[in-house]
Design a protein around this motif. Structure first.
Motif, PDB file in Angstrom:
ATOM      1  N   ALA A   1      72.300  86.752  22.000  1.00 43.64           N
ATOM      2  CA  ALA A   1      71.706  85.571  21.375  1.00 43.64           C
ATOM      3  C   ALA A   1      72.408  85.221  20.067  1.00 43.64           C
ATOM      4  CB  ALA A   1      70.215  85.801  21.135  1.00 43.64           C
ATOM      5  N   VAL A   2      72.720  86.236  19.270  1.00 44.35           N
ATOM      6  CA  VAL A   2      73.404  85.994  17.997  1.00 44.35           C
ATOM      7  C   VAL A   2      74.814  85.472  18.242  1.00 44.35           C
ATOM      8  CG1 VAL A   2      74.355  87.126  15.941  1.00 44.35           C
ATOM      9  CG2 VAL A   2      72.017  87.628  16.685  1.00 44.35           C
TER      10      VAL A   2
ATOM     11  N   MET B   1      80.373  87.538  26.763  1.00 42.63           N
ATOM     12  CA  MET B   1      79.306  88.225  26.030  1.00 42.63           C
ATOM     13  C   MET B   1      79.875  89.433  25.302  1.00 42.63           C
ATOM     14  SD  MET B   1      75.946  88.633  28.368  1.00 42.63           S
ATOM     15  CE  MET B   1      75.123  87.261  29.171  1.00 42.63           C
ATOM     16  N   PRO B   2      79.299  89.764  24.147  1.00 42.69           N
ATOM     17  CA  PRO B   2      79.701  91.011  23.497  1.00 42.69           C
ATOM     18  C   PRO B   2      79.241  92.207  24.332  1.00 42.69           C
ATOM     19  CG  PRO B   2      77.783  90.089  22.406  1.00 42.69           C
ATOM     20  CD  PRO B   2      78.234  89.067  23.410  1.00 42.69           C
ATOM     21  N   GLU B   3      79.901  93.327  24.155  1.00 41.25           N
ATOM     22  CA  GLU B   3      79.432  94.551  24.813  1.00 41.25           C
ATOM     23  C   GLU B   3      78.035  94.897  24.291  1.00 41.25           C
ATOM     24  OE1 GLU B   3      81.063  96.054  27.322  1.00 41.25           O
ATOM     25  OE2 GLU B   3      82.417  94.339  27.120  1.00 41.25           O
ATOM     26  N   ARG B   4      77.259  95.570  25.089  1.00 39.24           N
ATOM     27  CA  ARG B   4      75.864  95.913  24.783  1.00 39.24           C
ATOM     28  C   ARG B   4      75.078  94.662  24.387  1.00 39.24           C
ATOM     29  NH1 ARG B   4      78.868  98.866  21.486  1.00 39.24           N
ATOM     30  NH2 ARG B   4      77.705  98.253  19.639  1.00 39.24           N
ATOM     31  N   PRO B   5      75.082  93.645  25.253  1.00 36.61           N
ATOM     32  CA  PRO B   5      74.500  92.346  24.873  1.00 36.61           C
ATOM     33  C   PRO B   5      73.012  92.361  24.588  1.00 36.61           C
ATOM     34  CG  PRO B   5      74.984  92.415  27.223  1.00 36.61           C
ATOM     35  CD  PRO B   5      75.609  93.637  26.632  1.00 36.61           C
ATOM     36  N   ASP B   6      72.286  93.353  25.108  1.00 36.03           N
ATOM     37  CA  ASP B   6      70.833  93.381  24.924  1.00 36.03           C
ATOM     38  C   ASP B   6      70.398  94.155  23.687  1.00 36.03           C
ATOM     39  OD1 ASP B   6      70.432  91.893  27.265  1.00 36.03           O
ATOM     40  OD2 ASP B   6      70.502  93.702  28.499  1.00 36.03           O
TER      41      ASP B   6
ATOM     42  N   GLY C   1      73.919  94.309  12.635  1.00 40.38           N
ATOM     43  CA  GLY C   1      73.255  95.096  13.659  1.00 40.38           C
ATOM     44  C   GLY C   1      72.949  96.481  13.143  1.00 40.38           C
ATOM     45  N   PRO C   2      72.421  97.351  14.000  1.00 35.86           N
ATOM     46  CA  PRO C   2      72.066  98.713  13.563  1.00 35.86           C
ATOM     47  C   PRO C   2      73.245  99.478  12.987  1.00 35.86           C
ATOM     48  CG  PRO C   2      71.103  98.234  15.711  1.00 35.86           C
ATOM     49  CD  PRO C   2      72.026  97.108  15.400  1.00 35.86           C
ATOM     50  N   ASP C   3      74.455  99.166  13.446  1.00 33.92           N
ATOM     51  CA  ASP C   3      75.646  99.865  12.971  1.00 33.92           C
ATOM     52  C   ASP C   3      76.364  99.133  11.842  1.00 33.92           C
ATOM     53  OD1 ASP C   3      75.222 101.814  14.922  1.00 33.92           O
ATOM     54  OD2 ASP C   3      76.339 100.660  16.418  1.00 33.92           O
ATOM     55  N   GLY C   4      75.758  98.033  11.353  1.00 34.82           N
ATOM     56  CA  GLY C   4      76.366  97.299  10.259  1.00 34.82           C
ATOM     57  C   GLY C   4      76.924  95.961  10.691  1.00 34.82           C
TER      58      GLY C   4
ATOM     59  N   ALA D   1      78.642  86.417  30.933  1.00 36.38           N
ATOM     60  CA  ALA D   1      78.684  87.847  31.229  1.00 36.38           C
ATOM     61  C   ALA D   1      79.660  88.533  30.285  1.00 36.38           C
ATOM     62  CB  ALA D   1      79.100  88.080  32.682  1.00 36.38           C
ATOM     63  N   THR D   2      79.563  89.862  30.245  1.00 36.76           N
ATOM     64  CA  THR D   2      80.534  90.656  29.496  1.00 36.76           C
ATOM     65  C   THR D   2      81.875  90.642  30.230  1.00 36.76           C
ATOM     66  OG1 THR D   2      79.983  92.696  30.667  1.00 36.76           O
ATOM     67  CG2 THR D   2      78.695  92.201  28.679  1.00 36.76           C
ATOM     68  N   LEU D   3      82.862  91.258  29.620  1.00 34.14           N
ATOM     69  CA  LEU D   3      84.194  91.290  30.227  1.00 34.14           C
ATOM     70  C   LEU D   3      84.138  91.933  31.616  1.00 34.14           C
ATOM     71  CD1 LEU D   3      87.079  90.467  29.358  1.00 34.14           C
ATOM     72  CD2 LEU D   3      87.440  92.845  28.701  1.00 34.14           C
ATOM     73  N   ASP D   4      83.478  93.089  31.722  1.00 39.10           N
ATOM     74  CA  ASP D   4      83.380  93.762  33.014  1.00 39.10           C
ATOM     75  C   ASP D   4      82.353  93.083  33.917  1.00 39.10           C
ATOM     76  OD1 ASP D   4      85.297  95.591  32.271  1.00 39.10           O
ATOM     77  OD2 ASP D   4      83.859  97.138  31.675  1.00 39.10           O
ATOM     78  N   GLY D   5      81.301  92.538  33.313  1.00 40.43           N
ATOM     79  CA  GLY D   5      80.285  91.858  34.104  1.00 40.43           C
ATOM     80  C   GLY D   5      80.825  90.644  34.823  1.00 40.43           C
ATOM     81  N   TYR D   6      81.713  89.914  34.183  1.00 43.87           N
ATOM     82  CA  TYR D   6      82.309  88.743  34.831  1.00 43.87           C
ATOM     83  C   TYR D   6      83.231  89.183  35.967  1.00 43.87           C
ATOM     84  CZ  TYR D   6      82.911  83.682  34.597  1.00 43.87           C
ATOM     85  OH  TYR D   6      82.857  82.332  34.860  1.00 43.87           O
TER      86      TYR D   6
END
Length: 274
Positions: free
Chosen positions: A190-191, A142-147, A256-259, A216-221
């Protein structure tokens, strides 16, 4: 208990073979001795592992289509084994290294109780490892900040609609909604899932849409592995070569919000018995 797994067609094996260059990242973490390729598919990675010095390989798979290809190679042992079905060792002989390459997300995706099946697969690996052995997992990340909110941009709304209709996860984890022609809103997860699925095109959608690639994200896994008694000693996330170029050429992108952004596609985790 698993749900029906779609038949493996030549396109599936060709796609797995095309990813062999990225799979080679696991080699530097392999320890000499008995190496298990769990969910070996067409056998390309198992053959690469078998060429390492001081290594003998056992390739495991459940699908008859895969087993037939694996047995044709002759450079490694082959056994039929279902991943995540129980907690017993994967083989009677302990292993120095167990490799799960792009297979644990399938264990999750086709199980009637996904997280339980995933946890059992990790328990199988832990039960199989010899002292000092390692588990190597190469799979979706998953990308960081997945939500956080994000947008999918493309020029084929019908393909996105078909993907969402086929996906068993689109109603919850990977939901997207069209906000205007060519723009779909959802979370970064989702994207990212959509991009990793749509890159294979319409012909592969009936299979690929059934799978959740990113668990999961890198740390989440790493946390998931810790709960299974496995301590991560190496982790990295990369974007597999060719993904972004292929999607750019097909007109797919993310915002996304940051481009504009593009997610990592593949994580690599190496873990020891804790």
């Amino acid at each position: 208990m698993t749900t029906s797994h779609p038949a493996l067609e030549p396109r599936y094996f060709a796609r797995m073979a095309a990813a062999l260059g990225d799979k080679a990242r696991v080699l530097e973490h392999v320890r000499s001795g008995h190496v298990i390729d769990a969910g070996a598919g067409g056998g390309e990675l198992a053959a690469m592992l078998a060429r390492l010095p001081g290594v003998d390989v056992t390739a495991l798979d459940l699908a008859e289509e895969s087993l037939a290809r694996l047995r044709d190679d002759g450079t490694f042992a082959v056994q039929q084994r279902e991943l995540g079905a129980d907690r017993d060792p994967l083989t009677a002989r302990p292993a120095s290294t167990i490799v799960f390459s792009a297979v644990l997300h399938e264990v999750y995706s086709y199980a009637t109780a996904p997280w339980a099946a995933h946890e059992r697969a990790l328990a199988q690996a832990r039960a199989t490892l010899a002292p000092g052995g390692v588990v190597i997992i190469r799979d979706g990340v998953m990308p960081e900040r997945p939500d956080e909110p994000a947008e999918l941009h493309g020029r084929d709304d019908a393909l996105v609609e078909r993907y969402l209709a086929l996906s068993p996860f689109a109603a919850s984890e990977t939901r997207l909604e069209r906000t205007r022609p060519g723009v779909w809103s959802g979370t970064r997860h989702a994207v990212s899932e959509a991009l990793c699925t749509l890159t294979w095109g319409a012909a592969s959608l009936p299979r690929e849409a059934l799978e959740r690639f990113e668990l999961a994200t890198l740390d989440g896994y790493a946390t998931l592995l810790g709960r299974a008694g496995l301590r991560v000693i190496h982790r990295e996330a990369t974007t597999q070569p060719g993904y972004r170029e292929h999607l750019d050429a097909a007109g797919w992108s993310a915002d996304g919000p940051d481009g504009p952004w593009f997610p990592p596609t593949t994580g690599l985790w190496v873990a020891l018995v804790d």
